[in-house]
Design a protein around this motif. Structure first.
Motif, PDB file in Angstrom:
ATOM      1  N   UNK A  90     -16.617 -22.025  48.825  1.00  0.00           N
ATOM      2  CA  UNK A  90     -17.485 -21.586  47.739  1.00  0.00           C
ATOM      3  C   UNK A  90     -18.884 -21.463  48.320  1.00  0.00           C
ATOM      4  N   UNK A  91     -19.482 -20.285  48.143  1.00  0.00           N
ATOM      5  CA  UNK A  91     -20.840 -20.058  48.626  1.00  0.00           C
ATOM      6  C   UNK A  91     -21.685 -19.580  47.454  1.00  0.00           C
ATOM      7  N   UNK A  92     -22.764 -20.274  47.161  1.00  0.00           N
ATOM      8  CA  UNK A  92     -23.667 -19.920  46.071  1.00  0.00           C
ATOM      9  C   UNK A  92     -25.070 -19.728  46.613  1.00  0.00           C
ATOM     10  N   UNK A  93     -25.756 -18.714  46.090  1.00  0.00           N
ATOM     11  CA  UNK A  93     -27.143 -18.463  46.455  1.00  0.00           C
ATOM     12  C   UNK A  93     -27.309 -18.409  47.971  1.00  0.00           C
ATOM     13  N   UNK A  94     -26.565 -17.490  48.613  1.00  0.00           N
ATOM     14  CA  UNK A  94     -26.602 -17.371  50.070  1.00  0.00           C
ATOM     15  C   UNK A  94     -27.060 -15.977  50.482  1.00  0.00           C
ATOM     16  N   UNK A  95     -27.769 -15.893  51.575  1.00  0.00           N
ATOM     17  CA  UNK A  95     -28.171 -14.623  52.156  1.00  0.00           C
ATOM     18  C   UNK A  95     -27.160 -14.283  53.240  1.00  0.00           C
ATOM     19  N   UNK A  96     -26.330 -13.283  52.965  1.00  0.00           N
ATOM     20  CA  UNK A  96     -25.309 -12.864  53.926  1.00  0.00           C
ATOM     21  C   UNK A  96     -25.618 -11.485  54.493  1.00  0.00           C
ATOM     22  N   UNK A  97     -26.895 -11.076  54.481  1.00  0.00           N
ATOM     23  CA  UNK A  97     -27.233  -9.764  55.020  1.00  0.00           C
ATOM     24  C   UNK A  97     -26.843  -9.703  56.491  1.00  0.00           C
ATOM     25  N   UNK A  98     -26.383  -8.552  56.898  1.00  0.00           N
ATOM     26  CA  UNK A  98     -25.922  -8.297  58.261  1.00  0.00           C
ATOM     27  C   UNK A  98     -24.715  -9.149  58.648  1.00  0.00           C
ATOM     28  N   UNK A  99     -23.975  -9.634  57.662  1.00  0.00           N
ATOM     29  CA  UNK A  99     -22.749 -10.401  57.893  1.00  0.00           C
ATOM     30  C   UNK A  99     -21.682  -9.476  58.466  1.00  0.00           C
ATOM     31  N   UNK A 100     -20.927  -9.919  59.420  1.00  0.00           N
ATOM     32  CA  UNK A 100     -19.810  -9.152  59.970  1.00  0.00           C
ATOM     33  C   UNK A 100     -18.554 -10.005  59.862  1.00  0.00           C
ATOM     34  N   UNK A 121     -17.266  -1.043  54.445  1.00  0.00           N
ATOM     35  CA  UNK A 121     -15.983  -1.719  54.291  1.00  0.00           C
ATOM     36  C   UNK A 121     -14.961  -0.797  54.928  1.00  0.00           C
ATOM     37  N   UNK A 122     -14.381  -1.201  56.048  1.00  0.00           N
ATOM     38  CA  UNK A 122     -13.573  -0.313  56.867  1.00  0.00           C
ATOM     39  C   UNK A 122     -12.184  -0.892  57.102  1.00  0.00           C
ATOM     40  N   UNK A 123     -11.180  -0.066  56.906  1.00  0.00           N
ATOM     41  CA  UNK A 123      -9.778  -0.395  57.171  1.00  0.00           C
ATOM     42  C   UNK A 123      -9.349  -1.666  56.421  1.00  0.00           C
ATOM     43  N   UNK A 124      -9.379  -1.580  55.093  1.00  0.00           N
ATOM     44  CA  UNK A 124      -9.021  -2.716  54.252  1.00  0.00           C
ATOM     45  C   UNK A 124      -7.903  -2.337  53.295  1.00  0.00           C
ATOM     46  N   UNK A 125      -7.114  -3.315  52.901  1.00  0.00           N
ATOM     47  CA  UNK A 125      -6.121  -3.142  51.852  1.00  0.00           C
ATOM     48  C   UNK A 125      -6.756  -3.574  50.536  1.00  0.00           C
ATOM     49  N   UNK A 126      -6.641  -2.731  49.509  1.00  0.00           N
ATOM     50  CA  UNK A 126      -7.251  -3.031  48.219  1.00  0.00           C
ATOM     51  C   UNK A 126      -6.207  -3.102  47.108  1.00  0.00           C
ATOM     52  N   UNK A 127      -5.002  -3.499  47.415  1.00  0.00           N
ATOM     53  CA  UNK A 127      -3.929  -3.561  46.419  1.00  0.00           C
ATOM     54  C   UNK A 127      -4.357  -4.462  45.270  1.00  0.00           C
ATOM     55  N   UNK A 128      -4.406  -3.900  44.068  1.00  0.00           N
ATOM     56  CA  UNK A 128      -4.748  -4.680  42.886  1.00  0.00           C
ATOM     57  C   UNK A 128      -6.211  -5.097  42.797  1.00  0.00           C
ATOM     58  N   UNK A 129      -7.068  -4.554  43.658  1.00  0.00           N
ATOM     59  CA  UNK A 129      -8.483  -4.918  43.641  1.00  0.00           C
ATOM     60  C   UNK A 129      -9.172  -4.250  42.458  1.00  0.00           C
ATOM     61  N   UNK A 130     -10.069  -4.962  41.816  1.00  0.00           N
ATOM     62  CA  UNK A 130     -10.827  -4.427  40.693  1.00  0.00           C
ATOM     63  C   UNK A 130     -12.306  -4.465  41.013  1.00  0.00           C
ATOM     64  N   UNK A 131     -12.992  -3.380  40.697  1.00  0.00           N
ATOM     65  CA  UNK A 131     -14.443  -3.315  40.785  1.00  0.00           C
ATOM     66  C   UNK A 131     -14.936  -3.278  39.341  1.00  0.00           C
ATOM     67  N   UNK A 132     -15.695  -4.285  38.922  1.00  0.00           N
ATOM     68  CA  UNK A 132     -16.128  -4.411  37.535  1.00  0.00           C
ATOM     69  C   UNK A 132     -17.649  -4.379  37.440  1.00  0.00           C
ATOM     70  N   UNK A 133     -18.157  -3.697  36.441  1.00  0.00           N
ATOM     71  CA  UNK A 133     -19.592  -3.722  36.137  1.00  0.00           C
ATOM     72  C   UNK A 133     -20.464  -3.378  37.345  1.00  0.00           C
ATOM     73  N   UNK A 134     -20.103  -2.323  38.058  1.00  0.00           N
ATOM     74  CA  UNK A 134     -20.885  -1.878  39.214  1.00  0.00           C
ATOM     75  C   UNK A 134     -22.113  -1.140  38.678  1.00  0.00           C
ATOM     76  N   UNK A 135     -23.290  -1.493  39.164  1.00  0.00           N
ATOM     77  CA  UNK A 135     -24.531  -0.947  38.621  1.00  0.00           C
ATOM     78  C   UNK A 135     -25.447  -0.457  39.734  1.00  0.00           C
ATOM     79  N   UNK A 136     -26.377   0.407  39.361  1.00  0.00           N
ATOM     80  CA  UNK A 136     -27.472   0.767  40.250  1.00  0.00           C
ATOM     81  C   UNK A 136     -28.602  -0.223  40.006  1.00  0.00           C
TER      82      UNK A 136
END
Length: 149
Positions: free
Chosen positions: A49-59, A80-95
């Motif tokens: 569990x990670x809360x309030x973390x800066x993961x910029x430039x994470x690989x 996001x490259x070469x991933x399986x997204x079976x059953x993945x949901x993207x919810x409430x995506x905003x600008x």
């Protein structure tokens, strides 16, 4: 290999440059810790569990992220490259909204692109599709043309 069992309480210590190898480190608690430029290789991190973390430039490579939950996150310019997204949901995506770091009053943002992807059986539900293009074709116009037929 038999491990020495030892519980440590490390407070106000600079352990930069340290190496942990062949260590059992379950149920650790990191609070107000700078882990910038650290590397984790061949590790079991299930249940993290990670809360309030800066993961910029994470690989992340060769990772099992099944059942991962990412909430209230800024994934701008992520790849996001070469991933399986079976059953993945993207919810409430905003600008970005006014006051957010990436907000542009002109609404000029780099497009979100799915390239060379298998999107069969994909659904868009209650989504704003203004400006959505598939292979250069504006979907709004395609739907408008179909309604006019």
């Amino acid at each position: 290999m038999e491990l020495k069992v030892e519980k440590l309480e490390v407070v106000m210590v600079d352990i930069s440059g340290s190496t942990f190898k062949d260590v059992n480190a379950q149920e650790l608690n990191f609070e107000n810790v700078n882990l910038a430029k650290s590397q984790i290789n061949n590790a079991n991190m299930s249940g993290w569990v990670m809360n309030d973390v800066n993961l910029s430039e994470l690989k992340i490579t060769n990772a099992n992220l099944s059942k991962t939950v990412i909430q209230n996150a800024n994934l701008s310019h992520a790849v996001i490259d070469h991933v399986e997204l079976i059953g993945t949901e993207f919810l409430n995506i905003v600008l970005p909204q006014q006051g957010d770091a990436n907000y542009s009053p002109e609404g000029q943002y780099k497009p979100i692109i799915f390239r060379n992807s298998n999107l069969s059986n994909m659904e868009l539900i209650d989504c704003d599709i203004s400006g959505l293009k598939i292979n250069g074709i504006l979907i709004e116009e395609l739907l408008r043309d179909k309604e006019g037929s």
